[in-house]
Design an enzyme around this catalytic site. Sequence first.
Site, PDB file in Angstrom:
ATOM      1  N   SER A 329       0.834  -1.211   0.000  1.00 15.63           N
ATOM      2  CA  SER A 329       0.000   0.000   0.000  1.00 15.63           C
ATOM      3  C   SER A 329       0.867   1.258   0.000  1.00 15.63           C
ATOM      4  O   SER A 329       0.584   2.230  -0.716  1.00 15.63           O
ATOM      5  CB  SER A 329      -0.892   0.019   1.244  1.00 15.63           C
ATOM      6  N   GLY A 401      -5.839  -4.019  -7.738  1.00 16.77           N
ATOM      7  CA  GLY A 401      -7.036  -3.239  -7.422  1.00 16.77           C
ATOM      8  C   GLY A 401      -6.677  -1.871  -6.876  1.00 16.77           C
ATOM      9  O   GLY A 401      -7.336  -0.870  -7.182  1.00 16.77           O
ATOM     10  N   SER A 474     -13.465   0.868   3.241  1.00 15.66           N
ATOM     11  CA  SER A 474     -12.464   0.600   2.207  1.00 15.66           C
ATOM     12  C   SER A 474     -11.485   1.760   2.073  1.00 15.66           C
ATOM     13  O   SER A 474     -11.861   2.881   1.740  1.00 15.66           O
ATOM     14  CB  SER A 474     -13.155   0.364   0.853  1.00 15.66           C
ATOM     15  N   ASP A 622      -6.532  -8.075   4.723  1.00 12.74           N
ATOM     16  CA  ASP A 622      -5.768  -8.906   3.786  1.00 12.74           C
ATOM     17  C   ASP A 622      -5.184 -10.147   4.453  1.00 12.74           C
ATOM     18  O   ASP A 622      -4.585 -10.988   3.793  1.00 12.74           O
ATOM     19  CB  ASP A 622      -4.620  -8.088   3.184  1.00 12.74           C
ATOM     20  N   ARG A 653     -12.375 -14.770  -1.299  1.00 16.62           N
ATOM     21  CA  ARG A 653     -11.470 -15.420  -0.340  1.00 16.62           C
ATOM     22  C   ARG A 653     -12.204 -16.283   0.685  1.00 16.62           C
ATOM     23  O   ARG A 653     -11.600 -17.170   1.281  1.00 16.62           O
ATOM     24  CB  ARG A 653     -10.607 -14.360   0.358  1.00 16.62           C
ATOM     25  N   ARG A 694      -2.492 -14.340  -2.057  1.00 16.61           N
ATOM     26  CA  ARG A 694      -2.559 -14.604  -0.606  1.00 16.61           C
ATOM     27  C   ARG A 694      -3.124 -15.997  -0.304  1.00 16.61           C
ATOM     28  O   ARG A 694      -2.789 -16.601   0.705  1.00 16.61           O
ATOM     29  CB  ARG A 694      -3.361 -13.516   0.097  1.00 16.61           C
TER      30      ARG A 694
HETATM   31  C1  S3P Z   1      -5.540  -1.396   0.158  1.00 16.87           C
HETATM   32  C2  S3P Z   1      -6.771  -1.477   0.780  1.00 16.87           C
HETATM   33  C3  S3P Z   1      -7.492  -2.730   1.009  1.00 16.87           C
HETATM   34  C4  S3P Z   1      -6.598  -3.944   0.806  1.00 16.87           C
HETATM   35  C5  S3P Z   1      -5.713  -3.837  -0.407  1.00 16.87           C
HETATM   36  C6  S3P Z   1      -4.839  -2.596  -0.312  1.00 16.87           C
HETATM   37  C7  S3P Z   1      -4.930  -0.086  -0.038  1.00 16.87           C
HETATM   38  O1  S3P Z   1      -8.559  -2.817   0.089  1.00 16.87           O
HETATM   39  O2  S3P Z   1      -7.386  -5.113   0.723  1.00 16.87           O
HETATM   40  O3  S3P Z   1      -4.878  -4.971  -0.509  1.00 16.87           O
HETATM   41  O4  S3P Z   1      -3.725  -0.019  -0.341  1.00 16.87           O
HETATM   42  O5  S3P Z   1      -5.625   0.932   0.123  1.00 16.87           O
HETATM   43  P1  S3P Z   1      -9.990  -2.150   0.443  1.00 16.87           P
HETATM   44  O6  S3P Z   1      -9.712  -0.753   0.725  1.00 16.87           O
HETATM   45  O7  S3P Z   1     -10.827  -2.301  -0.779  1.00 16.87           O
HETATM   46  O8  S3P Z   1     -10.519  -2.939   1.594  1.00 16.87           O
END
Ligand code: S3P
Length: 741
Positions: A329, A401, A474, A622, A653, A694
Amino acid sequence: MLETCVNRLVVVGIGLIGGSLAAALKQVGACREVIGVARREQTCLDAVRLGVVDRAVLSIEEVAGELTAGDVIFIAVPTLTVEAILQRIKRCVSPEVTITDGASVKGSVMSAVAAAYGCLPPQFVGGHPIAGSEQSGVEASNPELYKDHRVIITPTPETGDEHLKRVVAMWQVVGAEVLSMPVEEHDEVLAATSHLPHVIAYSLVDTLAHDSENENIFRYAAGGFRDFTRIASSDPVMWHDIMKANKDSVLTALDLFSENLHRLRSAIASEDSEHLLGVFTRAKAARDHFTKMLTKQAYSSSMQDQEITYTVKPGGSVSGELRVPGDKSISHRSIMLGSLADGITEVEGFLEGEDALATLQAFRDMGVVIEGPEQGRVRIHGVGLKGLQAPPGPLYVGNSGTSMRLLSGLLAGQSFDSELTGDESLSKRPMNRVANPLREMGAYIETAEGGLPPVKIKGGARLKAIDYQMPMASAQVKSCVLLAGLYAEGETRVTEPAPTRDHTERMLTGFGYPVQRAGATASLKSGGSLSATKIEVPADISSATFFMVAAAIAPGSDVTLTHVGINPTRDGVINILRLMGADITLSNQREVGGEPVADIRVKYAPLKGIHVPEDQVPLAIDEFPALFVAAACAEGKTVLTGAEELRVKESDRIQVMADGLVTLGVRAEATPDGIIIEGGPIGGGEVESHGDHRIAMSFTVAGLRATDDIVVKNCANVATSFPTFIELAQQAGIHLAVSEA
Ligand code: S3P
């Protein structure tokens, strides 16, 4: 003897290309007879002597009468000679015989066919093996030449099915991968990837050879010169023909190259470091990526086709001091904010995994000069909030994502149009969660049906600030809206239903951009700027989790994970494992660049099942696949609720883990928003990771407590977040073997 796919092969022109196919078909026994046709008697004698062909003749007319259906003529002469050969074949060879060729230019060959036959006969199949070398002549024939190389075929609507199948089978039987392409596309692609490099190599060597100092130049010209100019030793007549036959496409490629070379010249003359570094870093990245793609280590659209399987032998324990790679992140955000800052941002500890690299590439595509990554170090030449440029095409972010959702916000505020695309897994993930608030802000944004990628964003929208109550917890959505807020009129506010990772807010503050935080609300105003800074990325707690769980479940384990980020919005895994009875100690706690870090020591201790507190869910979002493995090893029942978000990650998951655990003999039951796992013995078996990094790593860890081998399918995507997982797992004591199909 292999099944014959070609009855008789007649090779017209027994040089490197023709001779190698002849020798290869003979070697695999896929052909009843191989006949060579050469202009010179000596070539015929040599071809027979070397065993390249069974017999050789001086003209096609000598054997034409013998040829029937199932036979193949392979024309392997210089491009401009093809027409003359075809004129002769037309006069004496029956329409049942398959004819194909190996010329590097297909447009001119198709014109030659049309000129000779007055039409495109079904028996002709254009082909081009991409497997030449600088060597030539019958002596260079090599039966292995086509193994694992590509052959492009260029069928037309007129091409006969049987003939096409025969040519494809012929190439496949000698080990080649056959691709199909339209004629025009083939000639454009080859002009850029093969014909242009040959022009440049010939020209460079010729230029240097004419230099009065050439003796010296060649004496001292070592590595670089040799590597770069190997292809200038290729057959001059063949390449002369190719240039004439593919004149238009070669000129287009050459003009573009000349223009860029000219710009580079000016940059050298004016000592324009930015331009020089821009070209060199982009080129290095592209070339490194290409090399990794060839060795199947890099993310590409074909990555999912790679079958990487992990086999874990049961038992063992983990020990030692391990440093897992940088936080994913934070790595993403370092590139994004570093690019938008004024000045040069230096990053250390950057995660060189495919996801963060996808973000890095996206910013390179938008004109940002980024040096590295080199052992975790990256230098980003920020362009300021308004300095991004339109990318040359869609931004492909692979499996990531985070890249797609955060970039959507940022791109909504740009003046140019953009499109974000991803791999098969990402293409199934919901994007309306970001598209909806962005639309409320006034963005022009389109998704595919059902709110799925690709995401298309129209530039030039005038964004206005919103006060957004997030329907789900999120960090990606929060960050997306805040990044759009940098470009929106007014104060953008985001309120979250539960705390989620706050790296965006922390890092914006680190770049000197004011962000207000009051309870569950983060807000910012547009109109500010970011100033470059230094960023030290801590080790990723999500990657550390696999070893924390490993040590927690395997008797005799004692592992220390160093320099791990323990941001309180990410530390759910520590809290949950502790509630289960894990022996975890933190030491060396300190703050690095606005993020708290610590060394985490985990020693084996028996675990017990718990009901996971719902407030911990976003803080460990995660980490659940690995925590499910811990639950399977705990005494009693573990119940997870309030975690429906897990169903829309890189895979579902909840379901994928429940299925895998059941396969391994664990009692696990998926519920709409969580899972119930009954601790007990883990057996062995084959589980599917569904391309989710994962999941793959979690089942690897389960091997420590299994009674039999665990085989985990589809593990290529581990490279997205944890490129060194295999080495670290083996080093720590997990009996992991990797195979590739
Ligand atoms: C992340 C937020 C999380 C996490 C992803 C990284 C980020 O997703 O699952 O691996 O870097 O902001 P969500 O915000 O959709 O829960």
